[in-house]
Write an enzyme that holds these catalytic residues in place. Structure first.
Site, PDB file in Angstrom:
ATOM      1  N   LYS A 143      49.498   5.859  36.477  1.00  0.00           N
ATOM      2  CA  LYS A 143      48.570   6.794  35.832  1.00  0.00           C
ATOM      3  C   LYS A 143      48.916   7.070  34.372  1.00  0.00           C
ATOM      4  O   LYS A 143      48.052   7.346  33.560  1.00  0.00           O
ATOM      5  CB  LYS A 143      48.527   8.111  36.610  1.00  0.00           C
ATOM      6  CG  LYS A 143      47.739   7.993  37.908  1.00  0.00           C
ATOM      7  CD  LYS A 143      47.506   9.352  38.543  1.00  0.00           C
ATOM      8  CE  LYS A 143      46.554   9.233  39.717  1.00  0.00           C
ATOM      9  NZ  LYS A 143      47.236   8.647  40.908  1.00  0.00           N
ATOM     10  N   GLU A 198      41.284  17.371  35.168  1.00  0.00           N
ATOM     11  CA  GLU A 198      41.248  17.925  36.515  1.00  0.00           C
ATOM     12  C   GLU A 198      42.340  17.219  37.311  1.00  0.00           C
ATOM     13  O   GLU A 198      42.709  16.089  37.009  1.00  0.00           O
ATOM     14  CB  GLU A 198      39.887  17.633  37.154  1.00  0.00           C
ATOM     15  CG  GLU A 198      39.717  16.229  37.721  1.00  0.00           C
ATOM     16  CD  GLU A 198      39.877  15.099  36.706  1.00  0.00           C
ATOM     17  OE1 GLU A 198      39.693  15.342  35.500  1.00  0.00           O
ATOM     18  OE2 GLU A 198      40.201  13.976  37.127  1.00  0.00           O
ATOM     19  N   SER A 226      52.038   0.698  42.948  1.00  0.00           N
ATOM     20  CA  SER A 226      51.453   1.589  41.939  1.00  0.00           C
ATOM     21  C   SER A 226      52.342   2.775  41.590  1.00  0.00           C
ATOM     22  O   SER A 226      52.238   3.320  40.493  1.00  0.00           O
ATOM     23  CB  SER A 226      50.086   2.080  42.422  1.00  0.00           C
ATOM     24  OG  SER A 226      50.178   2.629  43.723  1.00  0.00           O
TER      25      SER A 226
HETATM   26  C1  LIG Z   1      46.596   8.133  42.040  1.00  0.00           C
HETATM   27  C2  LIG Z   1      47.347   7.038  42.661  1.00  0.00           C
HETATM   28  C3  LIG Z   1      46.698   5.938  43.259  1.00  0.00           C
HETATM   29  C4  LIG Z   1      45.212   5.831  43.400  1.00  0.00           C
HETATM   30  O1  LIG Z   1      44.488   5.812  42.209  1.00  0.00           O
HETATM   31  P1  LIG Z   1      43.755   4.494  41.696  1.00  0.00           P
HETATM   32  O2  LIG Z   1      42.915   5.006  40.579  1.00  0.00           O
HETATM   33  O3  LIG Z   1      42.971   3.927  42.822  1.00  0.00           O
HETATM   34  O4  LIG Z   1      44.815   3.555  41.235  1.00  0.00           O
HETATM   35  C5  LIG Z   1      47.472   4.906  43.758  1.00  0.00           C
HETATM   36  N1  LIG Z   1      48.828   4.950  43.701  1.00  0.00           N
HETATM   37  C6  LIG Z   1      49.488   6.001  43.142  1.00  0.00           C
HETATM   38  C7  LIG Z   1      50.974   5.971  43.125  1.00  0.00           C
HETATM   39  C8  LIG Z   1      48.775   7.079  42.607  1.00  0.00           C
HETATM   40  O5  LIG Z   1      49.431   8.108  42.070  1.00  0.00           O
END
Ligand SMILES: *Cc1c(COP(=O)(O)O)cnc(C)c1O
Length: 432
Positions: A124, A146, A415
């Site tokens: 993010k 938000e 992610s």
């Molecule tokens: C917020 C988040 C997601 C999901 O958000 P996407 O916009 O679909 O990438 C996935 N993995 C983590 C670690 C997150 O914090």
């Protein structure tokens, strides 16, 4: 936007919504603008900008500013420098031989893209930094956002502290009670976290308040949206900022193996880490792309957040895309063990890739994700986020079902890191 709850960006009631549609127009698929250029806010039939008139000018300003910045080497120099010096990019590409062995498929190789190794521990921050730098370029001094579970809020508060911007985060009062450690983080970082006690007291109400603030303060303020969804230009702009996940991975994998992956896998909430990873490969027809959604307690229970798999096209959060809704267009309640996947919408570009047959979508239930988490911990020594664990769990399950080919080369996006989920996991370990 990153978490649970149903919501639309503008919350229009029926009559107002009909009027908005007339004002803004409901363009047919592959619409072109008057000068014959394909509408840049569209991905096939999906996308667009379904918002109250009061936001149109602000969104157009952001769109123009992003387009100009993206074409400006000076902007990229500064962004690249900050990503390198403050965020830790490029992130590692991690060969995962012990995870690969656990799949029990001969010759298979797995590489993990380590977005969990960025400052603040998830992808993010890539988008938060890019948009904050754009806001500075636009002469804005104040950022609003938000947040649901608080992950996006923490990323925004971090980049605001870095760049000296004032930061207001809207968060539902009920979400604040559940996510206290992220509230503390945001406040430590200097953000003004405002509890929203109206409406559902969750993300939906927080979005409404943030939009109200933006309409009143567009001169000074940028609305920093957190995923590749929402009205144009957010889906494309967020995609652009996250696309370095795929660009780096492609180069790193070519350097390590001399070839492209056979299969690329990422989890899908709103879709930003997935489209960020996939975008570098959409032109390579031989590379299979799989988005893994939250199957929750199972699709048959209705308690899930699998929008591409079980949703239908509709309007939500200011754009046209797949949505989890009932026959009357009421947004469904969702469930996922991973707060970041617990979202009833999905970005328009992924919806388009699905419809043209370029994107596979799959689901992993809460239980499959927990297995993914556990296996990755024990094989590679990585405690991953519950969101990313869905992608790992899907891979394990696919291998068991014989759906992973021998000798295939797999690239998987991790992610984020799992520290934020320890309380949830601890409760389940106690219960189990
Ligand atoms: C917020 C988040 C997601 C999901 O958000 P996407 O916009 O679909 O990438 C996935 N993995 C983590 C670690 C997150 O914090």
């Amino acid at each position: 936007m990153c978490a649970s709850g149903s919501h639309t960006l503008s919350e229009p009631d029926g009559e107002k919504k009909a009027r908005m549609r007339m004002v803004i127009g409901h363009r047919p698929p592959h619409a072109t603008t008057r000068d014959g250029i394909r509408d840049p806010g569209r991905f096939g039939a999906f996308g667009g900008r379904y918002v109250p008139e009061g936001l149109m000018a602000a969104l157009t300003d952001v769109e123009n500013a992003h387009r100009a910045a993206w074409a400006d080497p000076e902007y990229h120099r500064e962004l690249d420098r900050l990503l390198r010096e403050r965020i830790g990019r490029p992130t590692l590409l991690h060969a995962a031989p012990r995870l690969a062995r656990a799949l029990e498929v001969p010759g298979v190789r797995v590489f993990l893209k380590r977005e969990d190794m960025t400052h603040t521990g998830a992808h993010k921050i890539n988008n938060a930094l890019g948009q904050a730098l754009l806001a500075v370029r636009m002469g804005k001094t104040r950022i609003i956002a938000e947040t649901g579970a608080g992950q996006h809020g923490v990323a925004v508060a971090t980049v605001c502290a870095m760049l000296g911007l004032s930061c207001v985060i809207y968060m539902g009062a009920d979400d604040m009670a559940r996510q206290q450690s992220n509230v503390v983080r945001m406040r430590l970082l200097g953000a003004d976290v405002r509890a929203v006690r109206s409406g559902d007291r969750r993300l939906k109400a927080a979005v409404t308040e943030a939009v109200r603030d933006w309409v009143a303060h567009t001169e000074t303020t940028h609305f920093l949206f957190g995923t590749a969804a929402g009205p144009a230009p957010y889906p494309r702009m967020v995609r652009d900022h996250q696309s370095r996940i795929g660009i780096e991975s492609r180069a790193q994998l070519l350097a390590a193996t001399g070839r492209l992956p056979d299969h690329v896998i990422a989890c899908v909430g709103g879709g930003s880490n997935a489209i960020g990873m996939f975008h570098a490969f959409t032109g390579d027809a031989q590379v299979r792309l799989t988005g893994v959604e939250a199957g929750g307690r199972g699709l048959h229970t209705g308690e899930h957040a699998a929008t591409l798999s079980a949703g239908t096209p509709g309007e939500m959060d200011g754009s046209f895309s797949y949505v989890l809704q009932d026959h009357e267009g009421q947004i469904a309640r969702t469930h996922s063990i991973a707060a970041g996947l617990d979202y009833p919408g999905v970005g328009p570009e992924l919806s388009h890739l699905k419809d043209i047959g370029r994107l596979d979508h799959a689901v992993a239930t809460d239980a499959v994700a927990l297995r993914g988490l556990d296996t990755l911990c024990r094989t590679e020594g990585i405690i991953t986020a519950l969101e990313s664990a869905h992608a790992v769990g899907y891979l394990l399950e696919s291998a068991e079902q014989g759906a992973i080919a021998e000798d295939s080369l797999i690239l998987l996006c991790l992610s984020g890191r799992g520290d934020k989920d320890l309380a949830i996991v601890a409760d389940l370990l106690d219960a189990g």
